[in-house]
Write a protein that holds these residues in place. Structure first.
Motif, PDB file in Angstrom:
ATOM      1  N   SER A   1      41.587  34.453  21.394  1.00  0.00           N
ATOM      2  CA  SER A   1      40.951  35.642  21.458  1.00  0.00           C
ATOM      3  C   SER A   1      39.530  35.852  20.877  1.00  0.00           C
ATOM      4  N   GLN A   2      39.411  35.492  19.551  1.00  0.00           N
ATOM      5  CA  GLN A   2      38.294  35.382  18.933  1.00  0.00           C
ATOM      6  C   GLN A   2      37.110  34.733  19.507  1.00  0.00           C
ATOM      7  N   LEU A   3      37.424  33.699  20.349  1.00  0.00           N
ATOM      8  CA  LEU A   3      36.334  32.866  20.879  1.00  0.00           C
ATOM      9  C   LEU A   3      36.133  33.500  22.156  1.00  0.00           C
ATOM     10  N   SER A   4      36.994  34.288  23.055  1.00  0.00           N
ATOM     11  CA  SER A   4      36.610  35.431  23.990  1.00  0.00           C
ATOM     12  C   SER A   4      35.706  36.247  23.664  1.00  0.00           C
ATOM     13  N   LEU A   5      35.794  36.738  22.351  1.00  0.00           N
ATOM     14  CA  LEU A   5      34.824  37.830  22.220  1.00  0.00           C
ATOM     15  C   LEU A   5      33.479  37.318  21.826  1.00  0.00           C
ATOM     16  N   LEU A   6      33.473  35.996  21.377  1.00  0.00           N
ATOM     17  CA  LEU A   6      32.196  35.419  21.044  1.00  0.00           C
ATOM     18  C   LEU A   6      31.515  35.081  22.580  1.00  0.00           C
ATOM     19  N   GLU A   7      32.177  34.672  23.645  1.00  0.00           N
ATOM     20  CA  GLU A   7      31.773  34.279  24.744  1.00  0.00           C
ATOM     21  C   GLU A   7      31.349  35.664  25.425  1.00  0.00           C
ATOM     22  N   ASN A   8      32.039  36.799  25.153  1.00  0.00           N
ATOM     23  CA  ASN A   8      31.483  38.083  26.054  1.00  0.00           C
ATOM     24  C   ASN A   8      30.340  38.699  25.129  1.00  0.00           C
ATOM     25  N   GLY A   9      29.935  38.339  24.357  1.00  0.00           N
ATOM     26  CA  GLY A   9      28.838  38.712  23.422  1.00  0.00           C
ATOM     27  C   GLY A   9      29.360  40.059  22.568  1.00  0.00           C
ATOM     28  N   ARG A  10      30.524  40.162  22.075  1.00  0.00           N
ATOM     29  CA  ARG A  10      30.793  41.138  21.670  1.00  0.00           C
ATOM     30  C   ARG A  10      31.189  40.765  19.934  1.00  0.00           C
TER      31      ARG A  10
END
Length: 480
Positions: A37-46
């Motif tokens: 979930s943390q990595l997803s936030l990084l990839e989504n620019g958040r």
């Protein structure tokens, strides 16, 4: 520690390299020590990663940190997704009241291309329109108030213009067409007089071929051609860029007009002429006009530029139509100009008893009318000259408070008008006897000012038909 660059682009680059290596969020997260979930936030620019984490991600993906931080999108699809995100974060998209969309793997690229293309067209049309009439009036009012606060004087342009004139070799008297030609040549331009200028343009500058196109040199009042040429050159001399909004367009227009006036009536020579006339108590716009070979309006406006800073005088200026509507006006002497609720003066009607309007009633309009005007703000001495164009009659008025009339020719006049405007009983309300007789027995058909219904052509510059201008330039470029 914050990173330089676009976080959204960084996120897309991480995703690009991850999917290229067939790694899931869980796979990469396990390798670098963070949750999916943390990595997803990084990839989504958040979320912005720390430098240490970014280093571990780069190592796991087999690339360098510099590869992840490149400013460009990793592929065309990512570029579209980044652009859609930027668009939806902008004010224009927000003003449309449309829902936010989140591109997914299943969103066709064609859909994203359509969104980006539509938004770019909206932005382009917004830049072309530049302003509504209300915005234009507000911007013009702000400029007028700022110039009043500065006594209608711009020292920086005065200096630039005087140096420009000096380098042309001009010394005294009216600025010749030859001197203007020399000025153009110094900037790398030649002046070309043509019969087919675009209807929406007073002049056109061809930057590619070094030409300034003007109307035919034989048109009446050739002095106007000097001014038009100088205004065209002013954009280059003053370093103007294409206007980003209507306020900038109006500011540039004011500056090029000011520059042209400074060249036609250079400060040193003009102040010397006016100072001598004041010493002799013989100031006259007509004399100033004739000494420098300009129009009554140009001389009157130039006098307002110099009066306060160099002659210790406050003044007012009016140009109105024969129905009393203000076209241009300036005052720093307290004359109570009519304004609307926004503070704008353009189109407002001046008192019928002011000399600016009584001058139209004279049989002889070739000479100036001198008149004292009593107003609720005090008494003002005014000098008014009428004229006519294809659009109808107009008057040009300059004036000063009563105490300063002693410096001007015409101060001995016995003509006087008493105004109580804005009190409507002064000149706007019909006498009771006439109103009683005719109010229910009249039905006038109003004269429509059609220009107020017609929008200006939209183009890169307000009021300019781009297509017409480009066709004109292409036509004449063939002869270069």
């Amino acid at each position: 520690m914050a990173l330089d660059g676009d976080v959204s682009t960084l996120g897309h680059r991480i995703r690009h390299y991850r999917t290229a290596r067939s790694l899931t969020l869980s796979d990469l997260g396990e390798q670098v020590g963070i949750s999916p979930s943390q990595l997803s936030l990084l990839e989504n620019g958040r979320r912005e990663p720390r430098v240490s984490l970014l280093g571990r991600i780069a190592e796991s993906l087999g690339v360098t940190t510099a590869d992840l931080l490149r400013p460009e999108a990793p592929d065309p699809r990512s570029a579209l997704e980044i652009e859609v995100s930027r668009i939806q974060a902008g004010q224009l998209y927000g003003s449309l009241g449309l829902p936010q969309i989140k591109p997914t793997a299943g969103t066709p690229s064609e859909t994203l291309e359509a969104i980006v293309g539509l938004h770019r067209e909206l932005e382009r049309r917004g830049r072309l329109a530049i302003a509504t009439p209300e915005e234009a009036r507000r911007a013009n009012t702000e400029i007028r108030l700022r110039m009043r606060a500065e006594d209608n004087y711009i020292p920086a342009i005065e200096e630039v213009a005087e140096d420009f004139v000096r380098r042309s070799g001009h010394v005294r008297g009216a600025l010749s067409h030859r001197s203007v030609q020399v000025m153009a040549e110094e900037l790398g331009f030649s002046l070309v007089y043509v019969n087919d200028l675009p209807h929406s343009a007073r002049s056109v500058t061809d930057l590619a071929n070094g030409r300034i196109y003007l109307p035919p040199a034989s048109i009446p009042g050739g002095h106007g051609l000097r001014s038009m040429a100088l205004q065209a050159m002013a954009h280059r001399v003053l370093g103007h860029q294409r206007p980003g909004d209507y306020a900038e367009f109006l500011r540039q227009r004011l500056e090029i007009n000011y520059f042209a006036a400074c060249c036609l009536m250079p400060r040193t020579a003009a102040v010397a002429f006016l100072t001598e006339a004041k010493k002799e108590k013989n100031l006259s716009v007509a004399d100033f006009r004739d000494a420098f070979g300009v129009t009554q309006e140009s001389a009157a406006l130039r006098l307002t530029n110099l009066a306060t800073s160099h002659l210790d005088l406050t003044m007012h200026f009016l140009r109105i139509t024969d129905d009393g509507a203000i076209q241009k006006a300036y005052e720093n002497d307290g004359l109570p100009l009519p304004v609307d609720v926004t503070g704008a003066i353009e189109g407002q009607i001046v008192c019928r008893k002011w000399s600016a309007r009584t001058a139209f009633d004279r049989d002889n309009g070739t000479t100036e009318l001198y008149q004292y005007n009593d107003t609720p703000a005090g008494t003002f001495w005014c000098s008014t000259q009428t004229g006519t164009t294809a659009d109808g009659a107009f008057s040009i008025t300059t004036g000063v408070p009563f105490a300063d009339a002693k410096w001007f020719r015409g101060r001995e006049t016995t003509s006087r008008g008493a105004s109580t405007c804005p009190d409507e009983s002064c000149c706007r309300r019909a006498p009771a006897s006439l109103a009683e007789r005719w109010e229910d027995q009249s039905w006038p058909s109003a004269r429509l000012h059609a220009h107020i219904l017609s929008p200006l052509p939209t183009g890169t510059f307000p009021g300019i038909d781009d297509s017409e201008v480009y066709e004109f330039l292409d036509r004449h470029a063939a002869s270069v």
